[in-house]
Scaffold this motif. Structure first.
Motif, short mmCIF file in Angstrom:
data_model
loop_
_atom_site.label_atom_id
_atom_site.label_comp_id
_atom_site.label_asym_id
_atom_site.label_seq_id
_atom_site.Cartn_x
_atom_site.Cartn_y
_atom_site.Cartn_z
N SER A 21 -60.45 38.62 -26.88
CA SER A 21 -61.88 38.71 -26.56
C SER A 21 -62.09 38.69 -25.05
O SER A 21 -61.20 38.29 -24.28
N GLY A 22 -63.29 39.09 -24.65
CA GLY A 22 -63.62 39.03 -23.23
C GLY A 22 -63.52 37.63 -22.68
O GLY A 22 -63.04 37.41 -21.57
N ALA A 23 -63.95 36.64 -23.47
CA ALA A 23 -63.89 35.25 -23.02
C ALA A 23 -62.44 34.80 -22.86
O ALA A 23 -62.10 34.07 -21.91
N GLN A 24 -61.56 35.21 -23.77
CA GLN A 24 -60.15 34.85 -23.65
C GLN A 24 -59.52 35.48 -22.43
O GLN A 24 -58.74 34.84 -21.70
N ILE A 25 -59.83 36.74 -22.17
CA ILE A 25 -59.27 37.42 -21.01
C ILE A 25 -59.79 36.78 -19.73
O ILE A 25 -59.03 36.58 -18.77
N ALA A 26 -61.07 36.43 -19.70
CA ALA A 26 -61.66 35.82 -18.51
C ALA A 26 -60.94 34.51 -18.16
O ALA A 26 -60.66 34.23 -17.00
N ARG A 27 -60.66 33.69 -19.17
CA ARG A 27 -59.94 32.44 -18.91
C ARG A 27 -58.51 32.73 -18.45
O ARG A 27 -57.99 32.07 -17.53
N ALA A 28 -57.88 33.70 -19.07
CA ALA A 28 -56.48 33.99 -18.74
C ALA A 28 -56.31 34.43 -17.30
O ALA A 28 -55.38 33.99 -16.62
N VAL A 29 -57.20 35.27 -16.80
CA VAL A 29 -57.05 35.75 -15.42
C VAL A 29 -57.47 34.70 -14.40
O VAL A 29 -57.27 34.89 -13.20
N LYS A 30 -58.06 33.60 -14.87
CA LYS A 30 -58.38 32.48 -13.99
C LYS A 30 -57.28 31.41 -14.00
O LYS A 30 -57.41 30.38 -13.34
N GLY A 31 -56.23 31.65 -14.80
CA GLY A 31 -55.14 30.68 -14.87
C GLY A 31 -55.41 29.56 -15.86
O GLY A 31 -54.77 28.50 -15.79
N GLU A 32 -56.33 29.79 -16.79
CA GLU A 32 -56.66 28.80 -17.80
C GLU A 32 -56.21 29.30 -19.17
O GLU A 32 -56.38 30.48 -19.49
N VAL A 33 -55.65 28.41 -19.98
CA VAL A 33 -55.18 28.81 -21.30
C VAL A 33 -56.38 29.24 -22.15
O VAL A 33 -57.33 28.47 -22.31
N PRO A 34 -56.38 30.46 -22.67
CA PRO A 34 -57.51 30.92 -23.48
C PRO A 34 -57.66 30.07 -24.74
O PRO A 34 -56.70 29.54 -25.27
N GLU A 35 -58.89 29.96 -25.20
CA GLU A 35 -59.16 29.20 -26.41
C GLU A 35 -58.84 30.04 -27.65
O GLU A 35 -58.78 31.27 -27.59
N SER A 36 -58.63 29.35 -28.76
CA SER A 36 -58.46 29.98 -30.08
C SER A 36 -57.24 30.89 -30.17
O SER A 36 -57.25 31.91 -30.87
N LEU A 37 -56.17 30.53 -29.47
CA LEU A 37 -54.91 31.26 -29.60
C LEU A 37 -54.05 30.60 -30.66
O LEU A 37 -54.18 29.41 -30.95
N GLU A 38 -53.15 31.36 -31.23
CA GLU A 38 -52.13 30.77 -32.08
C GLU A 38 -51.17 29.98 -31.21
O GLU A 38 -51.06 30.22 -30.01
N GLU A 39 -50.45 29.05 -31.83
CA GLU A 39 -49.57 28.18 -31.03
C GLU A 39 -48.57 28.99 -30.22
O GLU A 39 -48.35 28.72 -29.02
N ALA A 40 -47.95 30.00 -30.84
CA ALA A 40 -46.95 30.79 -30.13
C ALA A 40 -47.58 31.53 -28.96
O ALA A 40 -46.98 31.64 -27.88
N GLU A 41 -48.80 32.03 -29.13
CA GLU A 41 -49.49 32.74 -28.04
C GLU A 41 -49.80 31.79 -26.90
O GLU A 41 -49.68 32.15 -25.72
N ASP A 42 -50.20 30.58 -27.25
CA ASP A 42 -50.47 29.55 -26.25
C ASP A 42 -49.21 29.30 -25.40
O ASP A 42 -49.28 29.23 -24.17
N VAL A 43 -48.08 29.19 -26.05
CA VAL A 43 -46.82 28.93 -25.34
C VAL A 43 -46.41 30.15 -24.52
O VAL A 43 -45.90 30.02 -23.40
N VAL A 44 -46.63 31.35 -25.04
CA VAL A 44 -46.33 32.57 -24.28
C VAL A 44 -47.11 32.56 -22.97
O VAL A 44 -46.55 32.78 -21.89
N TYR A 45 -48.40 32.28 -23.05
CA TYR A 45 -49.22 32.30 -21.84
C TYR A 45 -48.79 31.23 -20.84
O TYR A 45 -48.61 31.51 -19.65
N GLU A 46 -48.60 29.99 -21.34
CA GLU A 46 -48.23 28.91 -20.42
C GLU A 46 -46.87 29.14 -19.79
O GLU A 46 -46.66 28.87 -18.60
#
Length: 399
Positions: free
Chosen positions: A316-341
């Protein structure tokens, strides 16, 4: 009054992360003209900021505005609007207090100028280049200084995009230009989260993307030209959601850069193909890893393209916005959360990944999965390196 040279100093109040290189140039909203009609544009002045060593301003970011002459100080009552007019000269206008709206007749363009750090703009739509000019509506009582340039010539500059500058501060520019790129992508997206086929603007201005490595047309019937088209479409389909060539079918963005090393074009494309299409890593996870790199490094074209690709991948736009700010996007699956971090730590770090981060990556993704994430991060650190050499920006929508 003749002012030989005016120096503008900006205190260094922000410290960017070591990975992001700030754009050390002054960006100004400008009333310019094209085809004898006034326009509003964002100009980047050619003179870079430098750190002052002068007593009284030492440690501040300082840029020369060039030789100036005949400055004037004005107090303008609220509600003043003299209708359409051209600029009396090529001049800087600095708002010390107040606020005004600038519009262009027969156009939807508008800019709000307020006193403060973004209160400096440049007026270049003189009678020599504009038939009608622009309209200035003073919304508050305004105190301003008008300072024409000596010799009457506009300062050396690059037109970044059509429309007002989002910030004149060199530290703020990176944030605001990223916001412009991101917001445009989101605005172009379909309201339905599952339908993003036509995010691409119909008309794009690619002329100012890189003066260092201008786009070179490829012969569509050549091996190189065929490979370029096939590789782009292999990744992104017959109708990619981002612009990858200009009106002359010349590659833009990273493709323009590697066109200058034709012997490396094929292996670079093959390398990217292997990493982007690797098994064991979902499209969403791949895009999260790329967005993590963009949280650390300023790579405008990649931000432009992968905001759109991430939307198509289901973020989502909200997830992308958080990601490009260096913040873990909300409502990710656990594996996606770990991929991003994991990707974010790899992009930020100059040393080995910390043991705690490694244990989480190994436990959740496995050794193979963690290695695949690192491959994506490494690819975009590589892409970012030669794009920073080319000072390659993102295409912007033409008026």
């Amino acid at each position: 009054m003749h002012i030989k040279s005016l120096i503008l100093s900006v205190p260094v109040l922000l410290q960017l992360s070591s990975g992001v290189s700030a754009c050390r140039y002054l960006n100004l909203t400008t009333t310019a003209a094209r085809n004898n009609q006034s326009t509003i544009e964002c100009w980047r002045l050619a003179n870079p900021f430098k750190v002052s060593t002068e007593k009284g301003t030492s440690g501040t970011q300082t840029v020369s505005l060039g030789s100036l002459a005949n400055g004037s100080y004005s107090i303008v009552p609220a509600g003043t609007n003299d209708g359409a007019h051209v600029a009396p000269a090529n001049q800087y206008v600095m708002f010390l207090s107040g606020k005004a709206e600038i519009t262009v007749p027969n156009s939807t363009q508008r800019a709000i100028i307020s006193a403060g750090k973004n209160g400096l703009f440049f007026a270049a739509d003189t009678a020599a280049v504009s038939a009608v000019g622009h309209v200035t509506d003073f919304l508050k009582e305004t105190v301003l200084i008008q300072i024409p340039v000596a010799g009457g010539l506009a300062p050396n500059h690059t037109m970044l995009y059509s429309g007002p500058s989002y910030s004149s501060s060199p530290d703020d520019f990176i944030v605001n230009d990223r916001e412009r790129i991101f917001s445009t992508a989101i605005a172009r997206a379909s309201p339905s989260a599952s339908d993003h086929p036509n995010i691409l603007p119909r008309v794009l201005d690619t002329a100012t993307m890189s003066h260092r490595y201008p786009a070179m047309p490829l012969d569509g019937s050549s091996e190189l030209g065929n490979m370029f088209e096939s590789e782009v479409k292999k990744h992104h389909g017959d109708r990619p959601s981002f612009q990858y060539k200009d009106e002359n079918d010349a590659p833009i963005g990273p493709f323009a850069m590697i066109s200058y090393t034709p012997d490396l074009f094929a292996p670079i494309m093959a390398h990217g193909d292997a990493i982007l299409n690797q098994s064991g890593l979902s499209l969403r996870s791949r895009e999260l890893a790329i967005l993590a790199v963009l949280a650390v490094y300023d790579i405008p074209f990649v931000l432009y393209a992968h905001t759109r690709i991430a939307l198509k991948a289901g973020l989502s736009g909200a997830q992308i916005a958080r990601a490009v700010k260096g913040e873990v996007p909300e409502s990710l699956e656990e594996a996606e959360d770990v991929v991003y971090e994991t990707a974010l730590e790899l992009a930020k770090g100059r040393e080995s990944l910390g043991e705690e981060a490694w244990r989480r990556a190994e436990t959740t993704l496995g050794r193979e999965g963690a290695a695949r994430v690192a491959q994506v991060v490494g690819l975009y650190l590589y892409v970012g390196t030669f794009m920073r050499l080319g000072d390659i920006g993102a295409p912007v929508e033409a008026e």
